[in-house]
Design an enzyme around this catalytic site. Structure first.
Site, short mmCIF file in Angstrom:
data_model
loop_
_atom_site.label_atom_id
_atom_site.label_comp_id
_atom_site.label_asym_id
_atom_site.label_seq_id
_atom_site.Cartn_x
_atom_site.Cartn_y
_atom_site.Cartn_z
N CYS A 84 39.73 85.88 38.29
CA CYS A 84 40.58 85.94 39.44
C CYS A 84 40.02 86.19 40.79
CB CYS A 84 41.57 87.18 39.22
SG CYS A 84 42.25 87.02 37.55
N HIS A 334 50.63 86.08 41.83
CA HIS A 334 49.31 85.76 41.71
C HIS A 334 48.87 84.40 41.04
CE1 HIS A 334 45.29 86.87 40.49
NE2 HIS A 334 45.33 87.47 39.47
#
Lengths: 388, 388
Positions: A84, A334
């Site tokens: 991420c 996200h």
């Protein structure tokens, strides 16, 4: 050493777009970034691109050259993958290159396509950011990992689900003005507490959603920005990176993020600022507990006090240091590879006074972006400052 | 600007090791590199790591921190993915960082686990380096793509399968002394021509094998090497990167590699040398035709004359410019993420006089390494020189 300016930013809407490819998403984000910057594509000297799970979601690796093409740019392109924190790493390298005079204009960004995998498929794909041999095969998923971290925090410092619910409420509130956000809806503490449990003690509203999306930044040297009279008042003045053991069981503390601490310390020193100078921050709140650990690691809250920061109003839009005025990963969404670049885009606009939430931070001169990979086995931190 | 030294190199055997994880392979390679360098692990400031298909072969992304751990290093780690040029990109960034004074000691390398997927599985996984939407779904695999490039070359410049067979014979000959090579066996032109066709006009001996393996480099600043009295006579003096359209049908020529040409031109200029200074080179011969295109793009052969270079003895061990004295990808093997770093390791030893094939290039002072991704949609070139 050259100054590094953010000349243009572009975001797609974050949300459910399972039919859109990552190249389609990135093309849109870069189009906006180029338009905003006024920089011609022909001036781009290199492309730095973050993507996490293209191999699994699109059977597509080697996305660097593909994304240069999607952006309409003829320049060498490199893909960074750090779960991420993928585009955080891309930004860091881009900053270094511009600073050291290697390039005057670079395109930076990231994209992720996730929702086409479905919830179970995407959760399984996300798990490749953890240790496959020692965590994933034992059944660990990221909600489970962050639940362990939350429980360890509660055990050491107190606090509970209601404190975390306040983080979610705050970030949903912040997203109300963000037209690119996945959720532009307010929630209440009661709704958060009543939501289904995902992995105890974390509930549905403690978790960021699965998202498709892209983010792009046109970054230039200070000299280029001046020569071309660009409207680029915000500079990236500090960069830092940290690392940690991959598996949770190999760490000394579950309720600490030393990778974020190290990245933050490096970025602060690099910019010549400290945490007390920070007026606002975008931090990596993939789960509400992650925001708590992040602000502690970044010295924006004392150890053990991050848990109460949202509840006490210290990190809300009109608090001492507003955190995640964009809505954060929680409400903005996200799309993994895009997140780090989107944070820089949000901080840039907040500092430049062009963000819908800039009114809450009218005097802000210094902002921070924190991007984390996995259970923060890797992290980048960038400091941004207004130059004019 | 600091000079950049190769202080230590480490390679695992390349070949079939389906039971070994990439972290196991990388641990072995780094152990050798640290021992050779005399540099303590505690001095490493950053890790630059290349891997291509870990997501598909091991269900493992986010390999940066995992590989720092495998190497016994506590430092921030970044994973680079650019298909078969993955560790070339990692090296390029490492060189920039050391040169610009960001770091004094870095660990660079790559690893790939492939053979556990089997031949069909690995071929399908390798295809993610091509354009999934426009090439792979139409049935294209890499042997097919390079076959198209070979046929286009033959059509434009002449030459044929026997010329390519001479490339394979040369590289197998070179690998006879390489104890880490996958094939330490000589082959004849006749055997190559009689081998099964993989994708016409390419046969089995025109193709590199599937391989497992890892490569590691300890790279330091010149100042660090001097201060610590390291035996590190070889410097990386030039770095370059190029890019091209991803899909073959979007290119102007199938029988050219402009990404390699651009990367080479940049690396030559960066080092202040030109092609006539190059005494030996490791180039990316995933297929025999790839070596031909590479030496032309790098100005080591005239356009249209690369095809006859091996047959005429210009690129053999005792030729004008020996190419792939290690055996190349063809005979040494091609664990994708490790290949770029392994090329730097081989060139370093060849120039330092510590390679079994150094006797063929006793007066060599300048070497080159060329690493390519996909059908050369991305490429890096590095120039190495003896400093003492």
């Amino acid at each position: 050493m050259s100054g590094v300016r953010v000349a243009g930013t572009g975001l797609t809407p974050f949300g459910n777009a399972p039919e859109r490819t990552s190249r389609d998403l990135f093309a849109e984000a870069t189009q906006t970034a180029f338009e905003e910057s006024g920089v011609p594509r022909a001036d781009v000297e290199a492309v730095f691109y973050g993507n996490f799970m293209g191999e699994l979601a699109e059977h597509q690796g080697h996305q660097g050259p593909l994304m240069a093409e999607a952006a309409g740019v003829q320049a060498p392109a490199t893909r960074y993958e750090s779960a991420c924190a993928s585009s955080g790493m891309a930004i860091r390298d881009a900053v270094m290159r511009v600073r050291n005079g290697e390039h005057d204009v670079v395109l930076v960004g990231g994209a992720e396509r996730m929702t086409n995998l479905g919830t179970a498929g995407a959760t399984e794909a996300l798990a490749i950011a953890a240790d496959d041999l020692w965590e994933v095969r034992a059944g660990m998923t990221f909600p489970g990992a962050y639940a362990l971290m939350a429980q360890a925090y509660f055990d050491e410092f107190g606090g509970g689900r209601e404190d975390l619910a306040n983080v979610a409420v705050k970030n949903h509130d912040n997203a109300l003005t963000n037209e690119k956000a996945q959720y532009q809806t307010a929630i209440s503490v009661e709704e958060a507490l009543d939501a289904p449990t995902v992995s105890s003690p974390l509930g549905l509203y403690d978790s960021c959603p699965l998202s498709d999306g892209a983010a792009a930044l046109v970054i230039t040297s200070e000299e280029y920005a001046d020569e071309h009279d660009l409207d680029a008042p915000v500079a990236i003045t500090g960069t830092g990176q940290g690392g940690d053991r991959m598996a949770l069981h190999d760490r000394n503390h579950l309720a600490r993020s030393p990778a974020a601490r190290d990245a933050g310390a490096e970025a602060y020193a690099d910019a010549g600022v400290d945490a007390s100078d920070v007026d606002l921050a975008e931090v990596h709140d993939c789960f509400t507990i992650a925001e708590v650990l992040a602000i502690e690691a970044l010295d924006l809250a004392q150890i053990g006090e991050g848990i109460s920061a949202a509840r006490d109003g210290r990190t809300t839009a009109d608090g001492d240091v507003p955190i995640n005025l964009s809505g954060g990963l929680k409400a903005k969404g996200h799309p993994v590879g895009a997140t780090g670049a989107s944070q820089i885009a949000e901080v840039t606009k907040l500092l430049a006074g062009t963000h819908p939430n800039s009114e809450h931070v009218a005097d802000a001169t210094t902002g921070l972006a924190h991007n984390a990979g996995g259970t923060v086995a890797s992290a980048t931190v960038h400091v941004l400052e207004v130059m004019e």
